[in-house]
Design a protein around this motif. Structure first.
Motif, PDB file in Angstrom:
ATOM      1  N   ARG A 204       1.081  -1.120  -0.228  1.00 31.53           N
ATOM      2  CA  ARG A 204       0.197   0.388  -0.403  1.00 31.53           C
ATOM      3  C   ARG A 204       0.541   1.274   0.327  1.00 31.53           C
ATOM      4  N   LYS A 205       2.079   1.334   0.655  1.00 29.86           N
ATOM      5  CA  LYS A 205       2.561   2.876   0.695  1.00 29.86           C
ATOM      6  C   LYS A 205       3.358   2.963  -0.755  1.00 29.86           C
ATOM      7  N   TRP A 206       4.097   1.892  -0.924  1.00 34.11           N
ATOM      8  CA  TRP A 206       4.884   1.890  -2.803  1.00 34.11           C
ATOM      9  C   TRP A 206       3.841   2.177  -4.049  1.00 34.11           C
ATOM     10  N   ILE A 207       2.303   1.649  -3.710  1.00 38.84           N
ATOM     11  CA  ILE A 207       1.256   2.153  -4.747  1.00 38.84           C
ATOM     12  C   ILE A 207       0.660   4.057  -4.186  1.00 38.84           C
ATOM     13  N   THR A 208       0.722   4.117  -2.874  1.00 38.57           N
ATOM     14  CA  THR A 208       0.295   5.617  -2.153  1.00 38.57           C
ATOM     15  C   THR A 208       1.503   6.832  -2.706  1.00 38.57           C
ATOM     16  N   ASP A 209       3.028   6.079  -2.690  1.00 37.02           N
ATOM     17  CA  ASP A 209       3.875   6.946  -2.820  1.00 37.02           C
ATOM     18  C   ASP A 209       4.198   7.099  -4.798  1.00 37.02           C
ATOM     19  N   GLU A 210       4.106   6.520  -4.962  1.00 34.77           N
ATOM     20  CA  GLU A 210       4.031   5.959  -7.118  1.00 34.77           C
ATOM     21  C   GLU A 210       2.414   7.028  -6.671  1.00 34.77           C
ATOM     22  N   LYS A 211       1.449   7.044  -6.530  1.00 32.19           N
ATOM     23  CA  LYS A 211       0.470   7.926  -7.053  1.00 32.19           C
ATOM     24  C   LYS A 211       0.299   9.488  -6.731  1.00 32.19           C
ATOM     25  N   ARG A 212       1.072   9.833  -5.213  1.00 33.36           N
ATOM     26  CA  ARG A 212       1.848  10.308  -5.043  1.00 33.36           C
ATOM     27  C   ARG A 212       2.837  11.252  -6.386  1.00 33.36           C
ATOM     28  N   GLY A 213       3.419  10.627  -6.623  1.00 35.04           N
ATOM     29  CA  GLY A 213       4.161  11.199  -8.039  1.00 35.04           C
ATOM     30  C   GLY A 213       5.828  11.730  -7.439  1.00 35.04           C
ATOM     31  N   VAL A 214       6.072  11.125  -5.921  1.00 37.29           N
ATOM     32  CA  VAL A 214       7.417  10.857  -5.572  1.00 37.29           C
ATOM     33  C   VAL A 214       7.453   9.637  -4.680  1.00 37.29           C
ATOM     34  N   SER A 215       8.755   8.983  -5.259  1.00 43.28           N
ATOM     35  CA  SER A 215       9.757   8.449  -4.075  1.00 43.28           C
ATOM     36  C   SER A 215       9.641   8.647  -3.170  1.00 43.28           C
ATOM     37  N   ALA A 216       8.976   8.048  -1.780  1.00 35.76           N
ATOM     38  CA  ALA A 216       8.968   8.572  -0.696  1.00 35.76           C
ATOM     39  C   ALA A 216      11.060   7.746  -0.706  1.00 35.76           C
ATOM     40  N   LYS A 217      11.307   7.044  -0.816  1.00 36.20           N
ATOM     41  CA  LYS A 217      12.786   6.102  -0.489  1.00 36.20           C
ATOM     42  C   LYS A 217      13.101   6.620  -0.796  1.00 36.20           C
ATOM     43  N   LEU A 218      13.780   7.926  -2.211  1.00 38.12           N
ATOM     44  CA  LEU A 218      14.941   8.639  -2.753  1.00 38.12           C
ATOM     45  C   LEU A 218      14.607   9.756  -2.507  1.00 38.12           C
ATOM     46  N   ASN A 219      13.530   9.996  -2.091  1.00 38.46           N
ATOM     47  CA  ASN A 219      12.888  11.720  -1.490  1.00 38.46           C
ATOM     48  C   ASN A 219      11.867  12.092  -0.371  1.00 38.46           C
ATOM     49  N   PRO A 220      11.978  11.715   0.574  1.00 37.20           N
ATOM     50  CA  PRO A 220      11.185  11.487   2.018  1.00 37.20           C
ATOM     51  C   PRO A 220      10.478  13.116   1.857  1.00 37.20           C
ATOM     52  N   ALA A 221      11.714  14.087   2.143  1.00 39.48           N
ATOM     53  CA  ALA A 221      10.613  15.333   2.332  1.00 39.48           C
ATOM     54  C   ALA A 221       9.710  15.550   1.290  1.00 39.48           C
ATOM     55  N   SER A 222      10.401  15.589  -0.059  1.00 37.58           N
ATOM     56  CA  SER A 222       9.325  15.655  -0.743  1.00 37.58           C
ATOM     57  C   SER A 222       7.704  15.538  -0.828  1.00 37.58           C
ATOM     58  N   ALA A 223       8.277  13.631  -0.396  1.00 40.18           N
ATOM     59  CA  ALA A 223       6.709  12.845  -0.481  1.00 40.18           C
ATOM     60  C   ALA A 223       5.691  13.515   0.479  1.00 40.18           C
ATOM     61  N   ALA A 224       7.058  14.041   1.639  1.00 40.36           N
ATOM     62  CA  ALA A 224       6.219  14.662   2.460  1.00 40.36           C
ATOM     63  C   ALA A 224       5.715  15.438   3.217  1.00 40.36           C
ATOM     64  N   SER A 225       5.784  16.590   1.805  1.00 42.25           N
ATOM     65  CA  SER A 225       4.644  17.872   1.536  1.00 42.25           C
ATOM     66  C   SER A 225       3.944  17.526   0.160  1.00 42.25           C
ATOM     67  N   LYS A 226       3.170  16.184   0.211  1.00 45.24           N
ATOM     68  CA  LYS A 226       2.680  15.932  -0.831  1.00 45.24           C
ATOM     69  C   LYS A 226       1.498  15.584   0.330  1.00 45.24           C
ATOM     70  N   SER A 227       0.682  15.265  -0.633  1.00 46.95           N
ATOM     71  CA  SER A 227      -0.936  14.957   0.271  1.00 46.95           C
ATOM     72  C   SER A 227      -1.359  13.331   0.228  1.00 46.95           C
TER      73      SER A 227
END
Length: 395
Positions: A204-227
């Motif tokens: 679910r996390k991998w799918i959510t990350d991709e649907k946000r358009g950001v890989s949380a693994k590579l760029n967690p700070a950017s991912a956190a800024s997305k809803s």
């Protein structure tokens, strides 16, 4: 729509005997009016379909039950089989096949995917062309083409064309495979993972990350800024652990449903999973926190049994029996012993053993040798080690 349709799928069983024909229907959880599902003698003799409908949703029922379809969308895409709802259930999955328009996609063309396709087709749940298989190694797809299944090179093509998506890749390749197809994974898809050690939370996390358009693994700070995307826009997920005896229709499959699945939909998805994997052996529903031990016992267990058979055969060869005969004897020994346990489910295995161990006889001498050399402890440690490794994979 699927979520708002108040008409709960009807689970039907057709019982026929020389003296009577009985139709039974069960309406689950919903206060629906009773429907007359009794076919006329004319319909039974001519195989003409009839309808039972409510709220513009219909069930097309053929008296010859190998042609059953559920005509609403997307609920019609998943079969609903009448059966018990205990943790373990067995049934003849051929009695309620999938609708002809259901497509089942496989990401990965290994042994497990092959076993599942063969099981689904041989049990008449689907026709070969209802299965779509992809693998990056195109040579693996030749065997599937010979079976009459559709093949693709890219996983995204499979997901776009499928209602049920089965992730059948090695655990280390699971994340990349899911991220690659996330764009096509919507709420109308059922994602079933057979990858050992990969939790529903991780998928679910991998799918959510991709649907946000950001890989949380590579760029967690950017991912956190997305809803986060709306959870209702994510696919339904089921985690499954089959073992290799599924290749011969005698496997064990344990499964756990995504906690995010709506309660009113859970029953239907559970039955869909049971119908798919029931074609390959026994099916058990377990809590997700027990899936790692299931992996250590059932997933890895066949290797321990193969070792046991190998050692038994080697011992016979050591004493002069030819290898082919020794292997056949050892294999039948384990098969027959397992059948004794299954068919005497209320009898403790120790009691079955005691029935073989006569006082002062050969068997008790052999049993004492097993105890002396740590047979029980070795098996116990093997299951513990495999379970620990499954947990390590899950992170």
């Amino acid at each position: 729509s699927y979520r708002s349709n108040p008409f709960k799928p009807i689970m039907m069983a057709f019982n026929a005997s020389a003296s009577s024909i009985t139709w039974r229907s069960t309406l689950s959880r919903w206060n629906c009016p009773k429907l007359d599902l009794r076919p006329s003698l004319y319909q039974l003799c001519t195989n003409r379909p009839f309808h039972a409908s409510r709220h513009n949703s219909s069930i097309l029922i053929h008296p010859r039950h190998q042609n059953v379809s559920h005509n609403w969308s997307p609920a019609r895409r998943f079969p609903h089989v009448q059966m018990g709802f205990a943790s373990e259930a067995t049934f003849d999955s051929s009695e309620q096949p999938f609708s002809r328009d259901v497509q089942i996609g496989f990401i990965g063309a290994g042994h497990m995917a092959s076993a599942m396709v063969q099981g689904l087709v041989s049990s008449r749940l689907v026709d070969p062309d209802q299965c779509i298989v992809c693998d990056k190694n195109e040579s693996k797809l030749d065997a599937f083409r010979d079976m009459g299944t559709q093949t693709r090179i890219k996983g995204l093509q499979v997901v776009e064309s499928s209602d049920i998506v089965i992730l059948a890749v090695k655990p280390f390749a699971a994340e990349a495979a899911i991220r690659e197809v996330t764009a096509a994974l919507g709420p109308d898809k059922l994602l079933i993972s057979v990858c050992a050690g990969i939790s529903i939370k991780s998928m679910r996390k991998w799918i959510t990350d991709e649907k946000r358009g950001v890989s949380a693994k590579l760029n967690p700070a950017s991912a956190a800024s997305k809803s986060d995307p709306d959870q209702k826009q994510l696919p339904q997920i089921v985690r499954v652990m089959p073992n290799t005896p599924c290749l011969v229709g005698e496997g064990i499959t344990a499964f756990v449903l995504d906690p995010a699945i709506d309660d009113d939909l859970e029953e239907g998805y559970e039955q869909t999973v049971r119908s798919i994997f029931g074609a390959l052996g026994k099916v058990f529903k377990v809590p997700e926190d027990k899936m790692d031990i299931v992996t250590g016992l059932c997933g890895s267990g066949p290797a321990y049994v193969y070792t046991f058979i190998e050692v038994l055969a080697d011992s016979a060869v050591f004493h002069g029996i030819d290898r082919n005969t020794a292997r056949a004897m050892a294999s039948q020994l384990v098969f027959g012993s397992a059948k004794m346990v299954i068919e005497n489910s209320t009898t403790h295995t120790a009691e079955l053993r005691n029935r073989v161990e006569s006082a002062g006889g050969t068997t008790i001498q052999g049993s004492m040798a097993l105890e002396k050399h740590g047979f029980r402890a070795a098996i116990h440690e093997a299951v513990i080690a495999a379970t620990k490794r499954a947990r390590d994979i899950a992170g």
